[in-house]
Design an enzyme around this catalytic site. Structure first.
Site, PDB file in Angstrom:
ATOM      1  CG  ASP A  10      35.298  39.396  48.460  1.00 46.40           C
ATOM      2  OD1 ASP A  10      34.082  39.068  48.349  1.00 46.40           O
ATOM      3  OD2 ASP A  10      36.057  39.159  47.761  1.00 46.40           O
TER       4      ASP A  10
ATOM      5  CE  LYS B 130      39.263  40.707  46.296  1.00 50.72           C
ATOM      6  NZ  LYS B 130      40.413  39.634  45.927  1.00 50.72           N
TER       7      LYS B 130
END
Length: 270
Positions: free
Chosen positions: A133, A8
């Protein structure tokens, strides 16, 4: 079953305040990127094994987040022994969330292979126990991440068709090092609002707060950012707490790319 955990990038990262628990509250857009590792999980007749290939991963295999994800579920479910193999491609200490993705995909794969019937919400709860995350990679779609980066708000942002260039200068920056030098403050403008602007405006408004403290320490980072803009990037930034720099382009950047051979470079279309 073979899965491909993806990286990401962070579109903006505002460090808001330090929390009483020592973590920081932040606001950032997490956006999935198709640079992937490869993860295979199979039932095993003998004892469970976890093997690695690709980029060297520091530490014992049993300390890897993939193995920790398996052990986490095994506490609550009667999981059989498994053979698990991770082929590591996404650089570590790069701000790309590769290790978190591997952990989340381990949870999702175990859920599928052994038919655990875990909901998305329950998978995210398990993922949060592995890293701040990790939970993002359960649904794996663009979100506005808040608090520790583990609470998500929906975000209407579609970069489909944009060309992405990722540049990792073979420089690992630990999360602890990155956070040690920051000075959090409440932002003047909402990142969610800033991201609704035309991307050409992001250069001046959408900022990763880690750049302020890390760029003076690592001059190669602002150098790469400048090169990305010289190459025609509409927007360029550091991802996460570094050290990967990325550029978003309307058309593919022209070859040859001006980066040393020892850098890891990935490009593709979102």
């Amino acid at each position: 079953m073979i899965q491909f955990p993806n990286a990401k990038i962070n579109l903006g990262l505002q460090l808001v305040e330090k929390r009483p628990d020592g973590f920081h509250n932040l606001v950032s857009c997490f956006y999935p990127v198709p640079w992937t590792d490869a993860l295979e999980i199979l039932p095993a007749q003998a004892e469970s094994t976890f093997t690695l290939s690709g980029l060297p991963v520091p530490g014992a295999p049993t300390g890897n987040l993939c193995w920790k994800a398996y052990e986490l579920l095994k506490k609550d479910f009667d999981l059989p022994n498994i053979q698990m193999h991770l082929h590591k491609v996404i650089p570590m200490g790069a701000g790309l969330g590769g290790g978190s993705a591997d952990a989340a995909f381990t949870l999702k794969t175990l859920n599928q292979v052994f038919e655990l019937s875990l909901t998305i919400e329950k998978l995210e709860d398990y993922a949060r126990q592995l890293g701040s995350d990790c939970a993002f990679f359960v649904q794996n779609k663009p979100v506005l991440a808040v608090e520790k980066g583990d609470v998500f708000e929906p975000l209407e942002l579609d970069l489909a068709g944009w060309h992405l260039l990722l540049v990792y200068p073979n420089l690992a920056i630990s999360t602890a090092e990155a956070y040690a030098a920051v000075s959090p403050c409440f932002p003047k403008n909402s990142l969610k609002t800033l991201l609704t602007q035309d991307m050409a405006a992001w250069k001046e408004t959408v900022v990763n707060d880690f750049e302020k403290s890390l760029f003076p320490q690592y001059p190669v980072l602002p150098q790469i950012k400048a090169q990305l803009y010289e190459m025609g990037a509409v927007y360029a930034s550091m991802s996460g707490s570094g050290s990967t720099m990325y550029g978003l382009f309307q058309t593919p950047p022209a070859a040859p790319l001006p980066f040393p051979a020892e850098y890891s470079v990935w490009q593709g279309v979102l």
